[in-house]
Motif scaffolding. Structure first.
Motif, PDB file in Angstrom:
ATOM      1  N   SER A   1      -4.378   6.542   9.012  1.00  0.00           N
ATOM      2  CA  SER A   1      -4.237   6.359  10.461  1.00  0.00           C
ATOM      3  C   SER A   1      -3.674   4.986  10.794  1.00  0.00           C
ATOM      4  O   SER A   1      -3.523   4.647  11.970  1.00  0.00           O
ATOM      5  CB  SER A   1      -5.600   6.535  11.150  1.00  0.00           C
ATOM      6  N   GLY A   2      -3.336   4.176   9.792  1.00  0.00           N
ATOM      7  CA  GLY A   2      -2.817   2.834  10.034  1.00  0.00           C
ATOM      8  C   GLY A   2      -1.346   2.849  10.381  1.00  0.00           C
ATOM      9  O   GLY A   2      -0.663   3.882  10.336  1.00  0.00           O
ATOM     10  N   ASN A   3      -0.820   1.650  10.705  1.00  0.00           N
ATOM     11  CA  ASN A   3       0.592   1.546  11.084  1.00  0.00           C
ATOM     12  C   ASN A   3       1.464   0.920   9.987  1.00  0.00           C
ATOM     13  O   ASN A   3       2.640   0.677  10.202  1.00  0.00           O
ATOM     14  CB  ASN A   3       0.748   0.768  12.394  1.00  0.00           C
ATOM     15  N   SER A   4       0.883   0.662   8.823  1.00  0.00           N
ATOM     16  CA  SER A   4       1.644   0.171   7.658  1.00  0.00           C
ATOM     17  C   SER A   4       2.437  -1.095   7.977  1.00  0.00           C
ATOM     18  O   SER A   4       3.644  -1.181   7.738  1.00  0.00           O
ATOM     19  CB  SER A   4       2.580   1.275   7.123  1.00  0.00           C
ATOM     20  N   ASP A   5       1.746  -2.080   8.516  1.00  0.00           N
ATOM     21  CA  ASP A   5       2.391  -3.342   8.862  1.00  0.00           C
ATOM     22  C   ASP A   5       2.616  -4.198   7.620  1.00  0.00           C
ATOM     23  O   ASP A   5       2.369  -3.757   6.493  1.00  0.00           O
ATOM     24  CB  ASP A   5       1.565  -4.094   9.914  1.00  0.00           C
ATOM     25  N   ILE A   6       3.115  -5.412   7.819  1.00  0.00           N
ATOM     26  CA  ILE A   6       3.438  -6.282   6.680  1.00  0.00           C
ATOM     27  C   ILE A   6       2.188  -6.582   5.851  1.00  0.00           C
ATOM     28  O   ILE A   6       2.230  -6.554   4.616  1.00  0.00           O
ATOM     29  CB  ILE A   6       4.097  -7.584   7.157  1.00  0.00           C
ATOM     30  N   ALA A   7       1.066  -6.862   6.515  1.00  0.00           N
ATOM     31  CA  ALA A   7      -0.172  -7.151   5.785  1.00  0.00           C
ATOM     32  C   ALA A   7      -0.589  -5.962   4.921  1.00  0.00           C
ATOM     33  O   ALA A   7      -1.050  -6.131   3.786  1.00  0.00           O
ATOM     34  CB  ALA A   7      -1.283  -7.515   6.761  1.00  0.00           C
ATOM     35  N   SER A   8      -0.423  -4.754   5.444  1.00  0.00           N
ATOM     36  CA  SER A   8      -0.718  -3.553   4.661  1.00  0.00           C
ATOM     37  C   SER A   8       0.200  -3.469   3.453  1.00  0.00           C
ATOM     38  O   SER A   8      -0.236  -3.129   2.346  1.00  0.00           O
ATOM     39  CB  SER A   8      -0.549  -2.309   5.542  1.00  0.00           C
ATOM     40  N   GLY A   9       1.482  -3.793   3.656  1.00  0.00           N
ATOM     41  CA  GLY A   9       2.434  -3.769   2.555  1.00  0.00           C
ATOM     42  C   GLY A   9       2.084  -4.753   1.458  1.00  0.00           C
ATOM     43  O   GLY A   9       2.314  -4.479   0.270  1.00  0.00           O
ATOM     44  N   VAL A  10       1.543  -5.895   1.831  1.00  0.00           N
ATOM     45  CA  VAL A  10       1.111  -6.885   0.833  1.00  0.00           C
ATOM     46  C   VAL A  10       0.023  -6.291  -0.060  1.00  0.00           C
ATOM     47  O   VAL A  10       0.044  -6.465  -1.289  1.00  0.00           O
ATOM     48  CB  VAL A  10       0.612  -8.163   1.529  1.00  0.00           C
ATOM     49  N   GLU A  11      -0.906  -5.579   0.555  1.00  0.00           N
ATOM     50  CA  GLU A  11      -1.972  -4.970  -0.237  1.00  0.00           C
ATOM     51  C   GLU A  11      -1.435  -3.856  -1.132  1.00  0.00           C
ATOM     52  O   GLU A  11      -1.914  -3.668  -2.254  1.00  0.00           O
ATOM     53  CB  GLU A  11      -3.073  -4.444   0.686  1.00  0.00           C
ATOM     54  N   ASP A  12      -0.422  -3.127  -0.641  1.00  0.00           N
ATOM     55  CA  ASP A  12       0.243  -2.146  -1.508  1.00  0.00           C
ATOM     56  C   ASP A  12       0.814  -2.824  -2.746  1.00  0.00           C
ATOM     57  O   ASP A  12       0.670  -2.339  -3.873  1.00  0.00           O
ATOM     58  CB  ASP A  12       1.385  -1.464  -0.749  1.00  0.00           C
ATOM     59  N   LEU A  13       1.491  -3.955  -2.525  1.00  0.00           N
ATOM     60  CA  LEU A  13       2.127  -4.670  -3.634  1.00  0.00           C
ATOM     61  C   LEU A  13       1.103  -5.231  -4.606  1.00  0.00           C
ATOM     62  O   LEU A  13       1.358  -5.291  -5.817  1.00  0.00           O
ATOM     63  CB  LEU A  13       3.030  -5.777  -3.094  1.00  0.00           C
ATOM     64  N   ARG A  14      -0.033  -5.647  -4.113  1.00  0.00           N
ATOM     65  CA  ARG A  14      -1.084  -6.143  -5.012  1.00  0.00           C
ATOM     66  C   ARG A  14      -1.420  -5.091  -6.074  1.00  0.00           C
ATOM     67  O   ARG A  14      -1.444  -5.366  -7.280  1.00  0.00           O
ATOM     68  CB  ARG A  14      -2.354  -6.475  -4.220  1.00  0.00           C
ATOM     69  N   GLY A  15      -1.718  -3.885  -5.622  1.00  0.00           N
ATOM     70  CA  GLY A  15      -2.074  -2.830  -6.558  1.00  0.00           C
ATOM     71  C   GLY A  15      -0.931  -2.447  -7.472  1.00  0.00           C
ATOM     72  O   GLY A  15      -1.120  -2.204  -8.673  1.00  0.00           O
ATOM     73  N   ALA A  16       0.275  -2.402  -6.911  1.00  0.00           N
ATOM     74  CA  ALA A  16       1.446  -2.017  -7.698  1.00  0.00           C
ATOM     75  C   ALA A  16       1.725  -3.020  -8.804  1.00  0.00           C
ATOM     76  O   ALA A  16       2.005  -2.642  -9.950  1.00  0.00           O
ATOM     77  CB  ALA A  16       2.658  -1.886  -6.781  1.00  0.00           C
ATOM     78  N   VAL A  17       1.652  -4.305  -8.482  1.00  0.00           N
ATOM     79  CA  VAL A  17       1.970  -5.326  -9.472  1.00  0.00           C
ATOM     80  C   VAL A  17       0.941  -5.335 -10.596  1.00  0.00           C
ATOM     81  O   VAL A  17       1.291  -5.509 -11.769  1.00  0.00           O
ATOM     82  CB  VAL A  17       2.088  -6.713  -8.800  1.00  0.00           C
ATOM     83  N   GLU A  18      -0.316  -5.132 -10.269  1.00  0.00           N
ATOM     84  CA  GLU A  18      -1.325  -5.112 -11.335  1.00  0.00           C
ATOM     85  C   GLU A  18      -1.095  -3.936 -12.282  1.00  0.00           C
ATOM     86  O   GLU A  18      -1.317  -4.059 -13.492  1.00  0.00           O
ATOM     87  CB  GLU A  18      -2.731  -5.071 -10.728  1.00  0.00           C
ATOM     88  N   LEU A  19      -0.629  -2.808 -11.759  1.00  0.00           N
ATOM     89  CA  LEU A  19      -0.288  -1.697 -12.640  1.00  0.00           C
ATOM     90  C   LEU A  19       0.894  -2.070 -13.538  1.00  0.00           C
ATOM     91  O   LEU A  19       0.898  -1.771 -14.730  1.00  0.00           O
ATOM     92  CB  LEU A  19       0.038  -0.449 -11.813  1.00  0.00           C
ATOM     93  N   ILE A  20       1.896  -2.741 -12.957  1.00  0.00           N
ATOM     94  CA  ILE A  20       3.057  -3.164 -13.736  1.00  0.00           C
ATOM     95  C   ILE A  20       2.653  -4.130 -14.844  1.00  0.00           C
ATOM     96  O   ILE A  20       3.139  -4.040 -15.977  1.00  0.00           O
ATOM     97  CB  ILE A  20       4.111  -3.797 -12.808  1.00  0.00           C
ATOM     98  N   VAL A  21       1.759  -5.045 -14.541  1.00  0.00           N
ATOM     99  CA  VAL A  21       1.279  -5.995 -15.553  1.00  0.00           C
ATOM    100  C   VAL A  21       0.643  -5.243 -16.723  1.00  0.00           C
ATOM    101  O   VAL A  21       0.890  -5.551 -17.896  1.00  0.00           O
ATOM    102  CB  VAL A  21       0.294  -6.991 -14.920  1.00  0.00           C
ATOM    103  N   ARG A  22      -0.160  -4.244 -16.391  1.00  0.00           N
ATOM    104  CA  ARG A  22      -0.820  -3.471 -17.454  1.00  0.00           C
ATOM    105  C   ARG A  22       0.192  -2.674 -18.280  1.00  0.00           C
ATOM    106  O   ARG A  22       0.068  -2.569 -19.502  1.00  0.00           O
ATOM    107  CB  ARG A  22      -1.859  -2.521 -16.851  1.00  0.00           C
ATOM    108  N   GLU A  23       1.191  -2.100 -17.625  1.00  0.00           N
ATOM    109  CA  GLU A  23       2.148  -1.235 -18.306  1.00  0.00           C
ATOM    110  C   GLU A  23       3.166  -2.012 -19.134  1.00  0.00           C
ATOM    111  O   GLU A  23       3.631  -1.536 -20.168  1.00  0.00           O
ATOM    112  CB  GLU A  23       2.883  -0.355 -17.288  1.00  0.00           C
TER     113      GLU A  23
END
Length: 339
Positions: free
Chosen positions: A127-149
């Motif tokens: 139900s969110g609006n996917s603002d810049i702050a939300s995008g930062v949190e998306d990137l946090r999770g994505a980058v940690e997966l990349i580090v592991r892979e």
């Protein structure tokens, strides 16, 4: 890739290049060395990460499947903007030449990643609006997966439009994960921007609604609103085909941030090397707006490039090879030697 790449040296306007560091400073080497591929098939794979209960879709391309014990390749993460998904970086346009930035950079030895942000593409809906702050949190999770892979501890980022804002905002809070930054179609304060002035007419709507209409005409307008002829209309039709499979609604959050909350990226807090790329006709930010941002960056390793014959969409421009060239050159810069 083709002979047109040789035009870059004559046509690209290089606004600034600073490589000096303090005498006592030592610049860290890049995490891995690019080794251009000598043939080989492009391998791809899908991944999922989560932000709370929201599943986030990720995609990866490189030459050849990963093999145990092989040398690490530099990772480049492509961050999409407000009105499109990550398909903008991996578009297949039959008969029009290469339009996939991921293919292009994979062939030059990079390990290429992207993602659909929350409420975009294959990623989960909320139900969110996917603002810049939300995008930062998306990137946090994505980058940690990349580090592991990949085993890489730092990642290059290439963001376009609000994707550049997402990447910049992430770099402020996670500098330890950021190698080099490429901000394309970026805006700082937005002062004097005809695009943002027009967009601000709908500010009340953005405040009251978390989603907005995104139809084929809107997608077409990405390539025509500044300077018709800088992108091939046939390519935008292919993009619209790819995007409309996900529906005709798109989040308002980044539009709200860009019309009411700028600046969201503060240059003094961006510590990594930065390349600013502006299309000659881009209406999202004036040269003066970007120069102010550029002049406040603390890292002397920075560049500001204006691409001729290009507007807001540098990724899908007719002159996209200019963008590929300056980006690849920046991402493969050798570390400066302190003197």
């Amino acid at each position: 890739m083709t002979g047109s790449e040789s035009l870059v040296g004559r046509r690209t306007v290089l606004k600034g290049l600073g490589l000096g560091v303090a005498a006592t400073a030592t610049m860290p080497a890049q995490a891995a060395t690019v080794a251009p591929s000598e043939g080989g098939e492009i391998w791809s794979n899908e991944y999922w990460t989560k932000k709370g209960d929201i599943p986030l879709w990720m995609f990866r391309k490189r030459i050849g499947a990963p093999k145990p014990g092989e040398p690490a390749r530099p990772v480049v993460f492509f961050v999409h903007g407000s009105s499109v998904t990550s398909r903008v970086f991996d578009l297949n346009v039959p008969g029009k030449g290469e339009y996939s930035a991921m293919n292009e950079f994979a062939r030059h030895g990079f390990d290429c990643w992207t993602m659909d942000h929350e409420n975009y593409g294959k990623s989960g809906r909320s139900s969110g609006n996917s603002d810049i702050a939300s995008g930062v949190e998306d990137l946090r999770g994505a980058v940690e997966l990349i580090v592991r892979e990949t085993g890489q501890q730092k990642v290059h980022f290439v963001g376009e439009s609000s994707g550049a804002l997402r990447a910049g905002a992430y770099a402020m809070v996670a500098p330890e994960r950021v190698d080099r930054l490429v901000f394309a179609a970026f805006t700082y304060k937005g002062e004097g921007s005809p695009t943002l002035t027009k967009r601000a007419e709908q500010l009340d709507y953005f405040r009251a609604h978390n989603m907005r209409k995104r139809d084929r005409d809107m997608i077409r307008s990405i390539a025509t609103r500044d300077k018709p002829g800088t992108s091939d209309p046939a390519v935008m039709e292919v993009l619209a085909d790819a995007e409309m499979q996900f529906g005709d609604q798109i989040p308002t959050g980044t539009y709200l941030d860009m019309t009411a909350n700028l600046p969201v990226v503060h240059p003094e807090k961006v510590l990594a090397p930065v390349l600013l790329v502006r299309g000659e006709y881009d209406g999202i930010a004036t040269v003066a707006d970007l120069e102010e941002f550029y002049n406040k960056l603390p890292n002397g390793d920075r560049q500001f490039v204006i691409l001729p014959g290009t507007a807001h969409s540098v990724t899908l421009a007719i002159n996209r090879q200019l963008f590929w060239h300056v980006t690849r050159a920046f991402l493969t810069m050798p570390p400066p030697i302190a003197t």
